[in-house]
Design a protein around this motif. Structure first.
Motif, PDB file in Angstrom:
ATOM      1  N   SER A 255      27.537   4.446 -44.221  1.00 44.57           N
ATOM      2  CA  SER A 255      28.899   3.946 -44.059  1.00 44.57           C
ATOM      3  C   SER A 255      28.864   2.751 -43.107  1.00 44.57           C
ATOM      4  CB  SER A 255      29.804   5.035 -43.483  1.00 44.57           C
ATOM      5  OG  SER A 255      29.434   5.316 -42.141  1.00 44.57           O
ATOM      6  N   ARG A 256      29.959   2.008 -43.079  1.00 46.69           N
ATOM      7  CA  ARG A 256      30.026   0.838 -42.193  1.00 46.69           C
ATOM      8  C   ARG A 256      29.823   1.249 -40.738  1.00 46.69           C
ATOM      9  NH1 ARG A 256      34.497  -1.256 -44.073  1.00 46.69           N
ATOM     10  NH2 ARG A 256      33.300  -2.606 -45.459  1.00 46.69           N
TER      11      ARG A 256
ATOM     12  N   LYS B 282      28.262   3.848 -39.550  1.00 45.01           N
ATOM     13  CA  LYS B 282      26.881   4.264 -39.297  1.00 45.01           C
ATOM     14  C   LYS B 282      25.932   3.077 -39.276  1.00 45.01           C
ATOM     15  CE  LYS B 282      27.339   9.020 -40.935  1.00 45.01           C
ATOM     16  NZ  LYS B 282      26.990  10.021 -41.966  1.00 45.01           N
ATOM     17  N   GLN B 283      26.208   2.064 -40.092  1.00 45.06           N
ATOM     18  CA  GLN B 283      25.410   0.841 -40.037  1.00 45.06           C
ATOM     19  C   GLN B 283      25.574   0.158 -38.682  1.00 45.06           C
ATOM     20  OE1 GLN B 283      25.944  -1.908 -43.334  1.00 45.06           O
ATOM     21  NE2 GLN B 283      26.268  -0.222 -44.765  1.00 45.06           N
ATOM     22  N   LEU B 284      26.809   0.146 -38.194  1.00 46.26           N
ATOM     23  CA  LEU B 284      27.068  -0.453 -36.882  1.00 46.26           C
ATOM     24  C   LEU B 284      26.343   0.309 -35.777  1.00 46.26           C
ATOM     25  CD1 LEU B 284      30.838  -1.236 -37.377  1.00 46.26           C
ATOM     26  CD2 LEU B 284      29.123  -2.915 -36.671  1.00 46.26           C
ATOM     27  N   LYS B 285      26.379   1.638 -35.865  1.00 45.84           N
ATOM     28  CA  LYS B 285      25.699   2.447 -34.850  1.00 45.84           C
ATOM     29  C   LYS B 285      24.205   2.170 -34.851  1.00 45.84           C
ATOM     30  CE  LYS B 285      25.058   7.206 -33.269  1.00 45.84           C
ATOM     31  NZ  LYS B 285      25.408   8.633 -33.481  1.00 45.84           N
ATOM     32  N   ALA B 286      23.615   2.103 -36.045  1.00 44.89           N
ATOM     33  CA  ALA B 286      22.176   1.844 -36.148  1.00 44.89           C
ATOM     34  C   ALA B 286      21.827   0.444 -35.646  1.00 44.89           C
ATOM     35  CB  ALA B 286      21.728   2.015 -37.598  1.00 44.89           C
TER      36      ALA B 286
ATOM     37  N   PHE C 207      39.807   6.184 -36.266  1.00 43.37           N
ATOM     38  CA  PHE C 207      39.448   4.767 -36.206  1.00 43.37           C
ATOM     39  C   PHE C 207      38.333   4.451 -37.199  1.00 43.37           C
ATOM     40  CE2 PHE C 207      36.694   1.402 -34.538  1.00 43.37           C
ATOM     41  CZ  PHE C 207      37.594   0.346 -34.483  1.00 43.37           C
ATOM     42  N   VAL C 208      37.317   5.303 -37.225  1.00 45.68           N
ATOM     43  CA  VAL C 208      36.185   5.100 -38.132  1.00 45.68           C
ATOM     44  C   VAL C 208      36.634   5.146 -39.595  1.00 45.68           C
ATOM     45  CG1 VAL C 208      34.093   6.228 -39.009  1.00 45.68           C
ATOM     46  CG2 VAL C 208      34.358   5.830 -36.556  1.00 45.68           C
ATOM     47  N   GLN C 209      37.535   6.050 -39.905  1.00 48.88           N
ATOM     48  CA  GLN C 209      38.042   6.129 -41.275  1.00 48.88           C
ATOM     49  C   GLN C 209      38.738   4.831 -41.676  1.00 48.88           C
ATOM     50  OE1 GLN C 209      40.463   9.663 -41.322  1.00 48.88           O
ATOM     51  NE2 GLN C 209      38.702  11.041 -41.499  1.00 48.88           N
ATOM     52  N   GLN C 210      39.523   4.280 -40.773  1.00 49.80           N
ATOM     53  CA  GLN C 210      40.184   3.003 -41.038  1.00 49.80           C
ATOM     54  C   GLN C 210      39.142   1.904 -41.251  1.00 49.80           C
ATOM     55  OE1 GLN C 210      42.822   2.534 -37.574  1.00 49.80           O
ATOM     56  NE2 GLN C 210      44.548   2.536 -38.997  1.00 49.80           N
ATOM     57  N   LEU C 211      38.152   1.871 -40.377  1.00 55.27           N
ATOM     58  CA  LEU C 211      37.124   0.829 -40.444  1.00 55.27           C
ATOM     59  C   LEU C 211      36.309   0.945 -41.727  1.00 55.27           C
ATOM     60  CD1 LEU C 211      35.885  -1.503 -38.748  1.00 55.27           C
ATOM     61  CD2 LEU C 211      34.301   0.180 -37.793  1.00 55.27           C
ATOM     62  N   ASP C 212      35.913   2.159 -42.061  1.00 52.47           N
ATOM     63  CA  ASP C 212      35.086   2.369 -43.252  1.00 52.47           C
ATOM     64  C   ASP C 212      35.851   2.090 -44.546  1.00 52.47           C
ATOM     65  OD1 ASP C 212      32.831   3.038 -41.819  1.00 52.47           O
ATOM     66  OD2 ASP C 212      33.095   5.202 -42.017  1.00 52.47           O
TER      67      ASP C 212
ATOM     68  N   LEU D 191      37.953  -0.298 -45.166  1.00 49.70           N
ATOM     69  CA  LEU D 191      38.199  -1.719 -45.450  1.00 49.70           C
ATOM     70  C   LEU D 191      37.251  -2.210 -46.545  1.00 49.70           C
ATOM     71  CD1 LEU D 191      38.562  -3.089 -41.797  1.00 49.70           C
ATOM     72  CD2 LEU D 191      40.401  -2.559 -43.413  1.00 49.70           C
ATOM     73  N   GLU D 192      37.785  -2.965 -47.470  1.00 48.12           N
ATOM     74  CA  GLU D 192      36.966  -3.518 -48.548  1.00 48.12           C
ATOM     75  C   GLU D 192      36.474  -4.903 -48.136  1.00 48.12           C
ATOM     76  OE1 GLU D 192      38.907  -3.407 -52.322  1.00 48.12           O
ATOM     77  OE2 GLU D 192      39.356  -1.261 -52.204  1.00 48.12           O
ATOM     78  N   LEU D 193      35.192  -4.969 -47.800  1.00 49.14           N
ATOM     79  CA  LEU D 193      34.596  -6.210 -47.321  1.00 49.14           C
ATOM     80  C   LEU D 193      33.391  -6.571 -48.183  1.00 49.14           C
ATOM     81  CD1 LEU D 193      34.586  -5.557 -43.452  1.00 49.14           C
ATOM     82  CD2 LEU D 193      36.395  -6.593 -44.823  1.00 49.14           C
ATOM     83  N   THR D 194      33.083  -7.855 -48.205  1.00 48.96           N
ATOM     84  CA  THR D 194      31.880  -8.305 -48.902  1.00 48.96           C
ATOM     85  C   THR D 194      30.670  -8.049 -48.010  1.00 48.96           C
ATOM     86  OG1 THR D 194      31.932 -10.532 -47.960  1.00 48.96           O
ATOM     87  CG2 THR D 194      33.224 -10.163 -49.985  1.00 48.96           C
ATOM     88  N   GLU D 195      29.485  -8.186 -48.570  1.00 54.56           N
ATOM     89  CA  GLU D 195      28.265  -7.994 -47.780  1.00 54.56           C
ATOM     90  C   GLU D 195      28.202  -8.990 -46.631  1.00 54.56           C
ATOM     91  OE1 GLU D 195      23.408  -8.004 -48.383  1.00 54.56           O
ATOM     92  OE2 GLU D 195      24.717  -7.832 -50.129  1.00 54.56           O
ATOM     93  N   GLU D 196      28.620 -10.226 -46.903  1.00 56.68           N
ATOM     94  CA  GLU D 196      28.614 -11.257 -45.861  1.00 56.68           C
ATOM     95  C   GLU D 196      29.590 -10.901 -44.745  1.00 56.68           C
ATOM     96  OE1 GLU D 196      28.837 -11.834 -49.092  1.00 56.68           O
ATOM     97  OE2 GLU D 196      26.904 -12.829 -49.479  1.00 56.68           O
ATOM     98  N   GLN D 197      30.742 -10.393 -45.114  1.00 54.39           N
ATOM     99  CA  GLN D 197      31.729 -10.005 -44.107  1.00 54.39           C
ATOM    100  C   GLN D 197      31.227  -8.831 -43.284  1.00 54.39           C
ATOM    101  OE1 GLN D 197      34.984  -9.415 -46.798  1.00 54.39           O
ATOM    102  NE2 GLN D 197      35.659 -11.552 -46.714  1.00 54.39           N
ATOM    103  N   ASP D 198      30.537  -7.892 -43.928  1.00 54.49           N
ATOM    104  CA  ASP D 198      29.950  -6.777 -43.193  1.00 54.49           C
ATOM    105  C   ASP D 198      28.909  -7.261 -42.186  1.00 54.49           C
ATOM    106  OD1 ASP D 198      31.046  -4.217 -43.659  1.00 54.49           O
ATOM    107  OD2 ASP D 198      30.260  -4.209 -45.686  1.00 54.49           O
TER     108      ASP D 198
END
Length: 197
Positions: free
Chosen positions: A11-12, A14-18, A157-162, A164-171
């Protein structure tokens, strides 16, 4: 043909945490190395650090576009609580810090991940404030748990963040923003404590 099941993508959050794990650990150690709860004077230095960080982020929390993406965001702004803590302890309030230099709304999401995550981790810091006779209505307001509880608030908060529909570049911008937030906090810590980074 292999029958191995492909791993689910992270998830977004978990990617941020890593992506920020090492930076996060280093900052935790830096903060505790300065023993912020040894005395009110030590805690005052920590409060000034928090004042810079949360003050720099206040425009992000109040941003209308970001509040549309993350409803209720403005209510999570902890800068007023930091200033109230300084007032409680009769410490001079520094001038309001400049807004953080954030390149895009997507990078701002990464900064918010860092800031809101710090509130989850603040449970340990909040317990330490007891030895200084500080609490959620005097001196340690900004470290107090959200009224919904730390874990529940973080999950929301995490549910809201995850979601969001973002492109790979935006992520990638979100990750860059989170890393920049940790770098900013570390740099301000060195400045507040008069250290060379």
């Amino acid at each position: 043909m292999s029958t191995a099941t492909l791993a689910e993508p992270l998830s977004r959050a978990k990617q941020l945490k890593a992506s920020t794990h090492t930076a996060h650990e280093k900052i935790d150690k830096l903060v505790m190395r300065h023993e912020p709860f040894q005395s009110l004077e030590s805690y005052g230095h920590f409060l000034r650090l928090q004042h810079v960080f949360h003050g720099a982020l206040e425009p992000v929390y109040l941003n209308e576009n970001l509040n549309n993406l993350l409803p209720g965001l403005s209510q999570l702004n902890r800068f007023p609580a930091v200033e109230a803590d300084l007032n409680d302890l009769e410490m001079p309030i520094p001038p309001s810090p400049e807004a953080a230099a954030i390149g895009s709304a997507y990078q701002a999401l990464g900064w918010l991940y860092c800031s809101e995550g710090s509130n989850l981790g603040a449970a340990i810091l909040f317990k330490h404030t007891r030895q200084l006779n500080l609490h959620e209505t005097h001196g340690a307001r900004h470290l107090a748990a959200h009224e919904d509880g730390r874990a529940l608030h973080w999950r929301a908060f995490v549910q809201q963040l995850d979601a969001l529909e973002l492109t790979e570049e935006q992520d990638q911008e979100v990750i860059a923003g989170a890393r920049a937030a940790f770098d900013f906090y570390r740099d301000q810590l060195h400045r507040v404590y008069g250290e060379v980074a």
